[in-house]
Design a protein around this motif. Structure first.
Motif, short mmCIF file in Angstrom:
data_model
loop_
_atom_site.label_atom_id
_atom_site.label_comp_id
_atom_site.label_asym_id
_atom_site.label_seq_id
_atom_site.Cartn_x
_atom_site.Cartn_y
_atom_site.Cartn_z
N LEU A 376 0.82 -1.21 0.00
CA LEU A 376 0.00 0.00 0.00
C LEU A 376 0.85 1.26 0.00
CD1 LEU A 376 -2.80 -1.04 2.52
CD2 LEU A 376 -3.05 -0.70 0.05
N LEU A 377 1.96 1.24 0.75
CA LEU A 377 2.83 2.42 0.82
C LEU A 377 3.49 2.71 -0.52
CD1 LEU A 377 4.49 1.85 4.31
CD2 LEU A 377 3.01 3.76 3.69
N TYR A 378 3.77 1.66 -1.30
CA TYR A 378 4.45 1.85 -2.58
C TYR A 378 3.51 1.79 -3.78
CZ TYR A 378 9.01 1.67 -0.34
OH TYR A 378 10.12 1.96 0.42
N ALA A 379 2.20 1.62 -3.53
CA ALA A 379 1.24 1.57 -4.63
C ALA A 379 1.16 2.93 -5.33
CB ALA A 379 -0.13 1.17 -4.10
N PRO A 380 0.98 2.93 -6.64
CA PRO A 380 0.90 4.21 -7.37
C PRO A 380 -0.24 5.10 -6.90
CG PRO A 380 1.21 2.36 -8.88
CD PRO A 380 0.93 1.77 -7.53
N ARG A 381 -1.38 4.47 -6.56
CA ARG A 381 -2.53 5.24 -6.08
C ARG A 381 -2.93 4.70 -4.71
NH1 ARG A 381 -6.45 5.79 -11.45
NH2 ARG A 381 -4.93 6.90 -12.77
N SER A 382 -2.08 4.92 -3.75
CA SER A 382 -2.31 4.40 -2.41
C SER A 382 -3.37 5.21 -1.69
CB SER A 382 -1.01 4.42 -1.61
OG SER A 382 -0.50 5.73 -1.54
N PRO A 383 -4.04 4.63 -0.69
CA PRO A 383 -5.00 5.41 0.13
C PRO A 383 -4.29 6.57 0.80
CG PRO A 383 -5.20 3.04 0.55
CD PRO A 383 -3.97 3.23 -0.29
N ALA A 384 -5.07 7.56 1.20
CA ALA A 384 -4.50 8.78 1.78
C ALA A 384 -3.64 8.47 3.00
CB ALA A 384 -5.63 9.74 2.17
#
Length: 533
Positions: A376-384
């Motif tokens: 999640l931390l490195y996802a291109p469109r991670s949650p806020a």
């Protein structure tokens, strides 16, 4: 249930709090990371300031240099997301180990509930800074001592596991200045052994004397281990001088008492009550280690907010033991039949969970939780909550962008919280007026800075003394009002988070006076206030 305790702080952080922005909620993280990168680049620990234009080259103790290097390396190779991930891992390990310690003397469900209370009670200080390792090492030392320094153990001498403490102390000393907590823990357990010398059993007295002497030797070895640092004895003198200075206790927020109207205070109150009950019960049985620790750390937690997380960590295991013992006694008390049957069912339920928790297993859920968090931390469109960046509503992100585009690096007067952020953004191109290294700047400099921030008489001469031509402050800073009224300063930027004032004697900057207003989540310029400086 260890997996649940491991995941608990992660759920708190990324579901109940702001996640990555909570961990990055202090500007000090910025200068710590740049310090680590400086050490990696120069191959040595700094002994002189490299970040300020107000005290350049003055002696400086980078006393948390090992954290700086470790996390600076992570930042260089994997960015702020790695800093957030590693800090989250430290927190998760802390509470997983705390649960396992509490579980040794209590029911699994009770241990988990008390661990939850300890996590909530310490959450106000969850920041990506070196003190997270003091929380972890406190639990490690406490767990080793509780298992190896207890009065009812089977070993006749000093358990060999206690000799792990001196090498661990070397690491702790170089990670964070809270290493003295470990020595206080050992001293409390040694006092617990020496208290047994008052007993009537000669064999027990001899055993207690041997163990007490052994703990004193371990404590002495740990004290010696603290001198294994780049500054030697000077580090101890510096820390003692810093902590003894009344100026810091009166002016640094985390040194002051906790606000008991905050949510964190509820959990402190719970653990104060349960920890006090546990201290009374143990004292009745001649076990004085926890009563001593309770008396010391309850006072310190009430005295200073920065000690709250240490108290709740220390109180968790004794509190869980006291609650479990109380629950076991309830079914045999004279109570109404329906109430007694209810307590019997509760006790049976907790025993069933004890059986489930006792089964050996790989902690695969904990590993999976960290892998999901990393993704999640490195996802291109991670949650806020998983975006590893400084909060643009707390830090002058847009203002710093504007200053950098204008070629303005350094020479800016700003608050200490933002100073650390500017070090992160602008070092080595720019230097700051002040940052969060309060021990470095000293009480005299900090006192004058506080007076200037409060717009007290002479603030203009103070800024002139250091050649300040630009001021960057939040809108609610008292100095902003004085700058608005002064004919010697102009407001050249306002985005609702930060104001930039420029001296009329300074050369104009190549950007327009703007007043940013939020509209539909976008920053727009107010044309009525536009104008070239």
């Amino acid at each position: 249930m260890t997996d649940a305790a491991f995941a608990m702080p992660l759920i708190f952080l990324f579901c109940g709090m702001k996640g990555a922005q909570t961990l990055l909620g202090d500007g000090d993280t910025g200068w710590h990371l740049r310090t680590g990168e400086w050490i990696l680049a120069h191959g040595r620990v700094p002994d002189r300031d490299v970040f300020s234009f107000t005290r350049p080259g003055q002696p400086w103790f980078a006393w948390e240099w090992l954290w700086d290097v470790l996390f600076g390396w992570l930042h260089v190779h994997a960015g702020l997301a790695a800093v957030v991930l590693a800090s989250s891992l430290v927190l998760a390990l802390t509470f997983a180990l705390l649960f396992r310690m509490a579980r040794r003397s209590s029911d699994a469900l009770v241990a988990l509930a008390i661990t939850l209370a300890a996590a909530a009670g310490s959450a106000g200080h969850w920041l990506a800074r070196p003190h997270l390792f003091t929380m972890l090492f406190t639990v490690i030392f406490y767990g080793i001592l509780d298992r190896g320094g207890a009065s009812d153990g089977r070993e006749s001498g000093v358990p060999r596991r206690l000799w792990l403490l001196p090498p661990l102390m070397v690491v702790w000393t170089n990670l964070h200045g809270g290493f003295f907590i470990g020595i206080l823990l050992i001293a409390a357990y040694a006092a617990g052994q020496f208290a047994l010398l008052l007993g009537e059993n000669a064999a027990s007295r001899r055993l207690a004397l041997r163990r007490g002497r052994g703990l004193v030797l371990v404590a002495a070895a740990c004290v010696a281990a603290t001198f294994v640092n780049p500054y030697g004895y000077r580090l101890h003198a510096h820390i003692c001088s810093y902590l003894a200075d009344g100026f810091y206790r009166g002016n640094i927020m985390e040194f002051q008492s906790l606000n008991f109207q905050s949510a964190q205070a509820r959990y402190l109150e719970i653990l104060l009550a349960l920890g006090g009950a546990a201290a009374f019960g143990r004292l009745r049985h001649g076990r004085i280690a926890w009563p001593l620790l309770f008396a010391m750390w309850a006072h310190l937690a009430l005295y200073s907010a920065r000690n709250v997380e240490i108290f709740v960590l220390l109180a968790a295991a004794p509190a869980a033991e006291a609650v479990s013992e109380g629950l076991r006694k309830l079914p045999v008390m004279r109570l109404a039949g329906w109430l007694r049957r209810g307590f019997e069912g509760l006790v049976l339920f907790t025993r069933e969970w004890n059986t489930v928790d006792a089964e050996p297993r790989w902690q695969l859920s904990s590993a999976a939780a960290m892998l999901v968090l990393a993704a999640l931390l490195y996802a291109p469109r991670s949650p806020a909550a998983c975006r590893a960046a400084y909060d643009s509503k707390t830090f002058p992100v847009a203002a710093a962008d504007r200053m950098e585009k204008a070629g303005l690096f350094g020479g800016v007067f700003t608050e200490d919280l933002w100073g650390g952020y500017l070090i992160y953004r602008q070092y080595p191109r720019g230097r700051v007026f002040i940052d969060g290294r309060s021990d470095f700047y000293g009480p005299e400099f900090a006192g004058n800075y506080i007076k200037a921030m409060g717009a007290q008489a002479g603030w203009d001469r103070y800024l002139t003394r250091y050649g300040v031509e630009t001021v960057l402050l939040p809108p609610d800073a008292p100095l902003c009002g004085a700058l608005r009224q002064s004919g010697a300063w102009h407001l050249i930027y306002d985005d609702g988070v930060a104001l930039i004032f420029r001296s009329t004697r300074a050369a104009p900057l190549p950007f327009e006076l703007a007043s940013a207003v939020s509209s539909g989540g976008e920053i727009q310029l107010n044309n009525a206030s536009k104008g070239r400086i």
